[in-house]
Design a protein around this motif. Structure first.
Motif, PDB file in Angstrom:
ATOM      1  N   LYS A  50    -107.321  -2.745-125.530  1.00 20.89           N
ATOM      2  CA  LYS A  50    -108.353  -4.091-124.828  1.00 20.89           C
ATOM      3  C   LYS A  50    -108.935  -3.859-123.627  1.00 20.89           C
ATOM      4  O   LYS A  50    -109.575  -5.087-123.286  1.00 20.89           O
ATOM      5  N   ASP A  51    -107.963  -3.596-122.906  1.00 16.45           N
ATOM      6  CA  ASP A  51    -107.453  -4.318-121.663  1.00 16.45           C
ATOM      7  C   ASP A  51    -109.131  -3.500-120.849  1.00 16.45           C
ATOM      8  O   ASP A  51    -108.913  -2.588-121.149  1.00 16.45           O
ATOM      9  N   PRO A  52    -109.596  -4.532-120.249  1.00 19.70           N
ATOM     10  CA  PRO A  52    -111.036  -4.250-120.087  1.00 19.70           C
ATOM     11  C   PRO A  52    -110.792  -3.455-118.273  1.00 19.70           C
ATOM     12  O   PRO A  52    -111.824  -2.941-117.464  1.00 19.70           O
ATOM     13  N   LEU A  53    -109.370  -3.724-117.630  1.00 23.97           N
ATOM     14  CA  LEU A  53    -109.259  -2.868-116.888  1.00 23.97           C
ATOM     15  C   LEU A  53    -108.420  -1.694-116.921  1.00 23.97           C
ATOM     16  O   LEU A  53    -108.601  -1.138-116.147  1.00 23.97           O
ATOM     17  N   PHE A  54    -108.020  -1.073-118.059  1.00 25.94           N
ATOM     18  CA  PHE A  54    -107.584  -0.158-118.825  1.00 25.94           C
ATOM     19  C   PHE A  54    -108.409   1.038-117.626  1.00 25.94           C
ATOM     20  O   PHE A  54    -109.545   0.583-117.086  1.00 25.94           O
ATOM     21  N   TRP A  55    -107.420   2.117-117.302  1.00 28.46           N
ATOM     22  CA  TRP A  55    -108.323   2.847-116.980  1.00 28.46           C
ATOM     23  C   TRP A  55    -109.398   3.583-117.095  1.00 28.46           C
ATOM     24  O   TRP A  55    -109.829   3.973-115.597  1.00 28.46           O
ATOM     25  N   PRO A  56    -110.361   4.445-117.608  1.00 28.10           N
ATOM     26  CA  PRO A  56    -111.289   4.199-117.728  1.00 28.10           C
ATOM     27  C   PRO A  56    -112.017   3.798-117.794  1.00 28.10           C
ATOM     28  O   PRO A  56    -113.145   4.426-116.695  1.00 28.10           O
ATOM     29  N   ALA A  57    -112.388   2.293-117.681  1.00 26.68           N
ATOM     30  CA  ALA A  57    -113.118   1.371-116.830  1.00 26.68           C
ATOM     31  C   ALA A  57    -112.974   1.608-115.156  1.00 26.68           C
ATOM     32  O   ALA A  57    -113.509   1.505-114.764  1.00 26.68           O
ATOM     33  N   GLY A  58    -111.639   1.722-114.961  1.00 26.17           N
ATOM     34  CA  GLY A  58    -110.752   1.774-113.297  1.00 26.17           C
ATOM     35  C   GLY A  58    -112.023   2.894-112.642  1.00 26.17           C
ATOM     36  O   GLY A  58    -112.785   2.682-111.622  1.00 26.17           O
ATOM     37  N   MET A  59    -112.162   3.623-113.301  1.00 28.31           N
ATOM     38  CA  MET A  59    -112.503   5.245-112.727  1.00 28.31           C
ATOM     39  C   MET A  59    -114.203   4.666-112.754  1.00 28.31           C
ATOM     40  O   MET A  59    -115.013   5.255-112.182  1.00 28.31           O
ATOM     41  N   LEU A  60    -114.633   4.208-113.451  1.00 27.55           N
ATOM     42  CA  LEU A  60    -116.024   4.179-113.539  1.00 27.55           C
ATOM     43  C   LEU A  60    -116.625   2.966-112.244  1.00 27.55           C
ATOM     44  O   LEU A  60    -117.084   3.484-111.717  1.00 27.55           O
ATOM     45  N   MET A  61    -115.197   2.310-112.491  1.00 29.75           N
ATOM     46  CA  MET A  61    -115.692   0.965-110.956  1.00 29.75           C
ATOM     47  C   MET A  61    -115.783   1.303-110.013  1.00 29.75           C
ATOM     48  O   MET A  61    -116.332   1.520-109.083  1.00 29.75           O
ATOM     49  N   LEU A  62    -114.557   2.206-109.792  1.00 34.51           N
ATOM     50  CA  LEU A  62    -114.448   3.390-108.758  1.00 34.51           C
ATOM     51  C   LEU A  62    -115.619   4.144-107.687  1.00 34.51           C
ATOM     52  O   LEU A  62    -116.107   4.228-107.360  1.00 34.51           O
ATOM     53  N   GLY A  63    -115.818   4.607-109.036  1.00 32.01           N
ATOM     54  CA  GLY A  63    -117.392   5.791-108.777  1.00 32.01           C
ATOM     55  C   GLY A  63    -118.795   4.649-108.068  1.00 32.01           C
ATOM     56  O   GLY A  63    -119.291   5.317-107.403  1.00 32.01           O
TER      57      GLY A  63
END
Length: 374
Positions: free
Chosen positions: A49-62
């Protein structure tokens, strides 16, 4: 690269889809929840449930890389300003969800990838509200990593709640990348030193002596052992991304005359970055891109591995940057209405790679990040 042309219409569609993916990343279908329940009962990893977990992180990086390109290269294009505003809005809302619904907790070293994105955004933005949210997030991630479990050599271990000994290329790449970016942005030499240590240890314990390619990870508990598939595509991607960030920061330090980690360490890691870049590029598929396992050049294209590796290879500081035009074309041919397809599904553990391909956030974000460098 001189002959490669990126269609702005397609690029903008990818950006819009990426903002949509980040908005909906916490939406999980009943079917997927049922799958997670079964996997959890079997002891396998499941989504968090962590909003910062790496799949979200990859979207944010892009998105943050795209934001930079919209301002620096495409500011005169119709719709560019609106896309920048949308990126700022969706990331700020996402950070507010992390703060409001998740208590601004950092629970995983994987959050370091989102940390890279917020450090980048902090440096780009002039909006004090957004910058403040980014700084708070980055500081919390750094504090978490300072106290994270380590093995006997000082490497931050992955999933320490499950196993105290495993080092994954995923963790090494994300953590070293974040620490290098954070150390430069906020002038924290300790962060740069820890970043270098993660990479040096992986070079020593996680690489194949014959091919010069990475294993998925290793453990030094008891007898040292290398683990997982040799040259899994995303493992190679994580590693080259971490190395690229460190090399970029060290190039910046050299130009500005700043003092960073020991010069012998810097030289060793920058040389390794360039050597690994050339080595990885030699495994591009005949029709472009990288397969899920880098050496499987006749295997199916994995757009996540391809995007991650190319993002690492194509940093301006890489003076040995190889020819990748076919691979970029292969990525563009995998985009349908802004969605990046042909992405390998999630990996559950060492050696557990389901051969299922489709649209996933780690492919979407990685491909957007590399397109933003063009």
């Amino acid at each position: 690269m001189d002959g490669f042309q990126l269609d702005t219409k397609i690029y903008f569609e990818v950006i819009r889809q990426t903002t949509k993916d980040l908005k909906g990343i916490r939406d999980v279908s009943v079917k997927d929840r049922a799958k997670d329940f079964v996997k959890s009962a079997m002891g396998r990893s499941v989504r968090t449930k962590d909003p910062l977990f790496w799949p979200a992180g990859m979207l944010m990086l892009g998105l943050v890389e795209a934001r930079r390109s919209l301002i620096e290269k495409l500011a005169k294009e119709e719709g560019a300003d609106a896309l920048v505003e949308e990126i700022d809005s969706v990331i700020l809302k996402h950070l507010n969800v992390w703060k409001g619904k998740y208590g601004a907790k950092v629970d995983y070293i994987d959050d370091a990838l989102a940390g890279v994105a917020v450090v980048r955004l902090y440096k780009q933005s002039y909006d004090e509200k957004l910058r403040n949210a980014c700084k708070i997030t980055a500081d919390k991630i750094y504090a978490y990593l300072q106290n994270a479990a380590r093995d006997k050599t000082g490497t931050i271990v992955y999933n320490s709640d499950r196993d105290l000994g495993n080092v994954f290329a995923d963790g090494t790449g994300m953590v070293s990348m974040f620490l290098a970016a954070y150390g430069e942005a906020f002038e924290v030499k300790e962060a740069l030193d820890i970043s270098a240590l993660q990479l040096l240890n992986f070079k020593k314990y996680g690489m194949d002596s014959r091919t010069g390619l990475p294993y998925h990870g290793y453990s030094l508990e008891g007898t040292a052992v290398k683990k997982g598939v040799l040259s899994w595509g995303r493992a190679a991607g994580w590693l080259i991304m971490g190395l690229a960030e460190f090399a970029a920061v060290m190039e910046s330090y050299a130009l500005e005359g700043k003092t960073g980690p020991d010069l012998n360490v810097v030289s060793k890691l920058v040389t390794w970055y360039r050597e690994l870049s050339v080595n990885l590029a030699s495994y591009q598929k005949p029709d472009g891109g990288f397969a899920w396992q880098v050496q499987a050049v006749d295997g199916p294209l994995d757009t996540s591995a391809t995007g991650m590796i190319l993002y690492g290879l194509m940093r301006p500081e890489n003076h040995e940057a190889p020819e990748v035009e076919k691979s970029l074309t292969a990525l563009l041919e995998s985009i349908v209405d802004g969605k990046v397809e042909k992405t390998l599904s999630s990996c559950d553990d060492f050696g557990v790679h389901y051969q299922s391909y489709g649209h996933y956030p780690w492919g979407q974000g990685a491909v957007l990040a590399v397109l933003a460098t063009l």
